[in-house]
Design an enzyme around this catalytic site. Structure first.
Site, PDB file in Angstrom:
ATOM      1  N   GLY A  75     -24.687  76.232  -0.663  1.00 59.46           N
ATOM      2  CA  GLY A  75     -24.045  77.031  -1.696  1.00 59.46           C
ATOM      3  C   GLY A  75     -24.622  78.433  -1.794  1.00 59.46           C
ATOM      4  N   GLY A 104     -22.596  71.040   5.623  1.00 56.36           N
ATOM      5  CA  GLY A 104     -22.399  70.124   6.738  1.00 56.36           C
ATOM      6  C   GLY A 104     -22.377  70.869   8.069  1.00 56.36           C
ATOM      7  N   GLY A 158     -31.076  75.138   1.128  1.00 58.25           N
ATOM      8  CA  GLY A 158     -31.726  74.213   0.204  1.00 58.25           C
ATOM      9  C   GLY A 158     -32.353  73.027   0.899  1.00 58.25           C
ATOM     10  CG  ASP A 159     -32.435  69.328  -1.169  1.00 55.26           C
ATOM     11  OD1 ASP A 159     -31.356  69.933  -1.020  1.00 55.26           O
ATOM     12  OD2 ASP A 159     -32.558  68.351  -1.924  1.00 55.26           O
ATOM     13  CB  THR A 169     -32.225  75.259  -4.341  1.00 55.53           C
ATOM     14  OG1 THR A 169     -31.673  74.589  -5.467  1.00 55.53           O
ATOM     15  CG2 THR A 169     -33.734  75.279  -4.498  1.00 55.53           C
ATOM     16  CG  ASP A 180     -29.305  73.382  -9.058  1.00 57.08           C
ATOM     17  OD1 ASP A 180     -28.699  74.290  -9.657  1.00 57.08           O
ATOM     18  OD2 ASP A 180     -28.743  72.380  -8.586  1.00 57.08           O
ATOM     19  CG  MET A 214     -18.311  83.982 -13.520  1.00 59.68           C
ATOM     20  SD  MET A 214     -17.888  84.186 -15.258  1.00 59.68           S
ATOM     21  CE  MET A 214     -18.600  85.796 -15.586  1.00 59.68           C
TER      22      MET A 214
END
Length: 561
Positions: A178, A242, A266-267, A304, A306, A463
């Site tokens: 992402g 993927g 990320g992870d 990431t 998050d 956003m």
């Protein structure tokens, strides 16, 4: 470059090369010349076939510990022990599996920015402690190799040296997963750092994530091309989830003559990077660059939004995300305050970790309730969410609720018939807790008929992640990129970069991918959040005890103290 002219990045002025996966390419000189030095257990074929046999030879066992199982060689983590319980979790080095590697003078010796003061260089023995809060009797504990330009490659060296010549380097950069604020800044700083610090002029951008290695064009990246991209959100290279076909990816790396791979993700992306370089733990086989004996440095830059990557202090883009979340919370506060019994409900990112919601709540001071995945809550009954909402509306006439996207998923599963669908990255697809919760609140107060509420639901998810990085993240991205470059040029490989207790280090892939970093609800940071909102914990003492007994993290340093 003007930020409004984004199309200029895909004009014919960029150099593209179409990769034909069906075509056979010869091995490059920089890769082929090392096959003769491989241990007998490794294949000597550029495609991994034949030639090597299945013997139990070991590769430079004084620096890399190996074991033999089912006639396959498997690398295990490098560990160095010392006095007082000192333990260094080291990262792989090209010399671990390639013998008699040549070394070269480090261009930084003549770089005006580094040559003036010797202390700019990192000593070969410098390490970073994983835990800095200790007692008098504590062992020295786990350490990681410190990141930075190397003073020496080996203690016996008389001057600063590296394992790659500038003209030899063909680097590539790929972004996966992402979007996140700061991706373009990391790309820019890798390109400019390689060029200005080490004189590297050949850097390729892999278009569209992992599958771009074998299915897309490459983009030639120069300091001029990337000069202004840090002012834009997203990634100029494109991204995808993927598409990880290890064999095709490594074939492409070999066929293009790439010898430094910078993987930003990320992870899940870092797991893919570890497979490209090293080992599948559930199978006794060595993967894939290492098995082929290629002189290729594989470096991960953790990304990431998050902030759910373990070991490192935080991930880039997180500060920007928290700052941007304030806009949504502020809007929710204005809406709720402007009408009788107003409720502003804001959904923020946080699939498994509630760091954005927690920090945005602490920064705002306008939030009355923060709901995160790590802290279960319930709706009905004494001490439930509905009772608390009614209490705050009676006292203040309005309230703001912040909910992370992964919160309350167990409640949704009870109320909604769902299938365990997975996305392309292997993550479970979440239901929309924001819409579900807003409807539940409306239905509850409609049935009770005690008071009329006015609820406004705000979802700023995409956003937040699409904006350019702020000043703090821009600086952080620069440090990550430079740390990655210095490590690759020094011959380290199979590692991720990041700050550990404020000092950047090189961290083995397996430490980054072994678990997710989560909010510790039994520690002080979550207590500070509860103190800010004055919300109930929605936990009984028995439930807290069961959480601790269930193996939840209890290291407060994981939550920034």
């Amino acid at each position: 470059m003007d930020t409004s002219t984004s199309a200029s990045l895909v004009t014919p002025s960029l150099m593209f090369r179409r990769f034909d996966s069906a075509k056979t390419f010869p091995a490059t000189d920089s890769h082929r010349r090392y096959y003769s030095s491989l241990p007998s257990s490794c294949s000597q074929s550029p495609r991994g076939g034949g030639g090597g046999g299945g013997g139990g030879g070991t590769a430079n066992t004084d620096t890399t510990h190996v074991m033999v199982a089912n006639s396959k060689t498997v690398a295990v983590p490098k560990v160095v022990t010392g006095d007082g319980g000192y333990l260094l979790e080291d990262v792989p080095h090209l010399s671990d599996y390639i013998q008699d590697l040549p070394i070269y003078p480090n261009p930084l010796q003549d770089n005006p920015a580094y040559s003036v003061v010797k202390q700019y260089f990192v000593n070969v023995d410098d390490t970073v402690a994983k835990t800095i809060v200790v007692s008098k009797e504590s062992p020295r504990g786990t350490h990681f190799r410190r990141a930075g330009p190397r003073q020496k490659v080996r203690k016996s060296d008389s001057c600063v040296r590296v394992y790659f010549e500038s003209d030899e380097v063909q680097a590539c950069i790929v972004t996966c997963g992402g979007l996140c604020p700061g991706l373009n800044t990391v790309i820019r700083e890798i390109v400019c750092g390689l060029y200005h610090m080490y004189g590297v002029t050949r850097v390729l951008g892999i278009d569209g994530g992992y599958k771009g290695f074998y299915a897309r064009n490459t983009i030639s990246l120069t300091p001029k091309v990337v000069n202004n991209i840090h002012k834009r959100g997203g990634t100029i290279l494109g991204t995808s989830r993927g598409g990880h076909d290890t064999s095709k990816i490594v074939d492409s790396i070999q066929d293009r003559g790439i010898n430094q791979v910078y993987i930003i993700g990320g992870d899940g992306t870092q797991k893919g990077a570890s497979v490209i370089f090293e080992v599948r733990k559930n199978r006794f086989e060595m993967h894939e660059i290492r098995r082929r004996g290629m002189k290729v440095a594989v470096v991960g830059i953790p990304k990431t939004i998050d902030n759910d990557i373990p070991v490192i202090d935080k991930s880039f883009g997180f500060d920007t995300a928290v700052e941007e979340a304030q806009r949504a919370i502020s809007a929710a506060h204005v809406e709720s305050e402007s009408i009788e019994n107003g409720i502003g409900l804001v959904k923020l990112m946080g699939r498994h970790s509630g760091f954005i919601a927690m920090y945005a709540t602490l920064a705002s001071r306008d939030v009355d309730c923060c709901l995160i995945p790590e802290s279960p809550f319930y709706l009905d009954g004494p001490g439930g969410l509905f009772e608390y909402i009614e209490k705050r509306l009676k006292e203040d006439g309005h309230m703001v609720i912040v909910v992370a996207e992964g919160a309350g998923q167990e409640l949704l599963s009870e109320n909604t018939r769902t299938l365990d669908k997975m996305d392309a990255s292997g993550n479970k697809q979440l239901q929309d807790v924001g819409l579900w919760l807003s409807q539940k609140i409306k239905d509850h107060f409609s049935k009770q008929q005690k008071m009329t509420i006015n609820l406004k639901y705000i979802d700023p998810t995409y956003m937040i992640r699409a904006v350019p990085s702020n000043a703090s993240d821009n600086v952080y991205c620069t440090l990550l990129a430079h740390s990655a470059i210095h490590g690759a040029m020094a011959g380290y490989t199979g590692f991720t970069v990041g700050p550990v207790n404020g000092t950047h280090g090189y961290i083995p892939f397996q430490r980054i991918t072994e678990r997710q970093h989560k909010v510790v609800i039994t520690d002080r940071m979550w207590a500070r959040c509860l103190s800010s909102t004055n919300q109930p914990s929605f936990f009984s003492q028995l439930q807290l005890f069961e959480k601790k007994a269930g193996g939840i993290q209890v290291d407060d340093s994981e939550n920034f103290g």
